[in-house]
Design a protein around this motif. Structure first.
Motif, mmCIF file in Angstrom:
data_model
loop_
_atom_site.group_PDB
_atom_site.id
_atom_site.type_symbol
_atom_site.label_atom_id
_atom_site.label_comp_id
_atom_site.label_asym_id
_atom_site.label_seq_id
_atom_site.Cartn_x
_atom_site.Cartn_y
_atom_site.Cartn_z
ATOM 1 N N ALA A 24 0.832 -1.191 0.000
ATOM 2 C CA ALA A 24 0.000 0.000 0.000
ATOM 3 C C ALA A 24 0.865 1.238 0.000
ATOM 4 O O ALA A 24 1.799 1.372 0.780
ATOM 5 N N SER A 93 -5.898 -7.508 -4.901
ATOM 6 C CA SER A 93 -5.075 -7.822 -3.738
ATOM 7 C C SER A 93 -4.245 -6.630 -3.289
ATOM 8 O O SER A 93 -3.469 -6.751 -2.342
ATOM 9 N N SER A 94 -4.383 -5.477 -3.950
ATOM 10 C CA SER A 94 -3.659 -4.266 -3.551
ATOM 11 C C SER A 94 -4.580 -3.347 -2.757
ATOM 12 O O SER A 94 -5.500 -2.752 -3.318
ATOM 13 N N PRO A 95 -4.342 -3.185 -1.469
ATOM 14 C CA PRO A 95 -5.194 -2.278 -0.688
ATOM 15 C C PRO A 95 -5.082 -0.839 -1.164
ATOM 16 O O PRO A 95 -6.059 -0.089 -1.105
ATOM 17 N N LEU A 98 -7.306 -0.430 -4.244
ATOM 18 C CA LEU A 98 -8.716 -0.476 -3.851
ATOM 19 C C LEU A 98 -9.135 0.835 -3.178
ATOM 20 O O LEU A 98 -10.236 1.342 -3.419
ATOM 21 N N ALA A 99 -8.263 1.372 -2.336
ATOM 22 C CA ALA A 99 -8.581 2.638 -1.674
ATOM 23 C C ALA A 99 -8.703 3.760 -2.695
ATOM 24 O O ALA A 99 -9.605 4.612 -2.605
ATOM 25 N N THR A 116 -15.599 -3.081 -2.068
ATOM 26 C CA THR A 116 -14.307 -3.653 -2.412
ATOM 27 C C THR A 116 -14.085 -4.941 -1.634
ATOM 28 O O THR A 116 -14.597 -5.121 -0.531
ATOM 29 N N GLU A 118 -10.683 -7.172 -0.763
ATOM 30 C CA GLU A 118 -9.237 -7.359 -0.852
ATOM 31 C C GLU A 118 -8.923 -8.842 -0.680
ATOM 32 O O GLU A 118 -9.088 -9.402 0.405
#
Length: 302
Positions: A24, A93-95, A98-99, A116, A118
């Motif tokens: 992240a 799988s990438s926070p 997604l954020a 979302t 994760e």
């Protein structure tokens, strides 16, 4: 297309690309976001046509869509537009990505239509069992076990639901054969070296997804290949897009390609007169393929 461009392997944009191996907030997430967003901008008409075709097959009543490997949200936002009464579950799988996607959705007033998840999609889609459509753009070839991933996709679909798999043939091409004096065929050689790298690191790239979808108990209803070629006048951003992609390729091929070719590639990226951001002879070429399959009302695998 959602894009899954590679964090670790720098294999061009559409590898839209293994989101989710970065941490992240890393610079790699930021660099990936630039590639994915530029790819979406340059090929927006293609994405529009593909989602229209998928919508035609899906029919009315689509209320839940899953964007598998959502990246910066290119697919998510295209699907929200195409299916105005649907909510979208963005899976990555990438926070950090997604954020970023969720912030963009809220800024557009669409936050209530996006959630979302994760997760590594290869481990299944926990809690999803009612999807009308799963959209997987340049994401499945990153899975260690794509057959297991497709089993998870099938389980996430309602009976009669669709999965759309969109893939591309690696990095787009931009350069004329004589882009660098004395190094004819530079881009073709770089492409060949990159293909070799991908064969080592992503053995499922270029897989026969139609056969894999069928093996997962899904009925393939569409399989189409489009060879896209953009000539002048090119969309705004092509020079920057070419620069970012070729720079990632140069990094991936460091120590794996002829040093003279890497040096020649550098002349296209160093801000000089040959820099791709200043050229007027670029042509963008990319081959993209779409498979659409349906979960039968009653599925017996085997």
């Amino acid at each position: 297309m959602t894009s899954s461009a590679s964090h670790a392997h720098h294999h061009g944009p559409g590898h839209h690309h293994e989101h989710g191996h970065g941490q992240a907030g890393t610079g790699e997430d930021d660099a990936l976001a630039v590639v994915l967003d530029l790819d979406a901008e340059i090929f927006a008409p293609y994405l529009d046509a593909v989602t229209r075709r998928v919508a035609d097959l899906a029919g009315d009543g689509v209320t839940h869509v899953v964007d598998l490997g959502s990246g910066t949200g290119t697919g998510t936002f295209a699907l929200l537009e195409r299916f105005p009464h649907a909510r979208v579950t963005a899976v990555d799988s990438s926070p950090a990505l997604l954020a970023r996607l969720l912030d963009a959705a809220r800024a557009q007033g669409r936050g209530d239509r996006v959630r979302t998840l994760e997760t590594d999609a290869g481990a299944g889609l926990a809690g999803i069992a009612d999807a009308d459509l799963v959209w997987a753009s340049a994401s499945l070839h990153h899975m260690d076990d794509p057959a297991a991933a497709l089993d998870g996709v099938r389980a996430a679909l309602r009976p009669g639901g669709l999965v759309a798999v969109a893939e591309l043939d690696g990095m787009p091409r931009f350069l004329p054969d004589d882009a660098v004096a004395g190094r004819p065929g530079l881009e073709a050689r770089c492409r060949e070296a990159l293909d070799g790298l991908h064969a080592e690191q992503m053995p499922h790239m270029g897989a026969d997804w139609g056969a894999m979808l069928a093996a997962a108990g899904l009925l393939v209803e569409d399989d189409r290949t489009e060879r896209l070629e953009l000539h002048a006048p090119l969309p705004a951003g092509v020079g920057r897009y070419a620069h970012v992609v070729l720079d990632r390729i140069r990094g991936a091929l460091d120590g794996r390609a002829d040093p003279a070719d890497l040096a020649a590639l550098g002349t296209l990226l160093d801000g000089g007169p040959a820099d791709v951001r200043h050229r007027d002879d670029l042509v963008v070429r990319s081959t993209r393929r779409l498979w659409v399959a349906r979960r039968p009302a009653e599925t017996v695998k085997g």
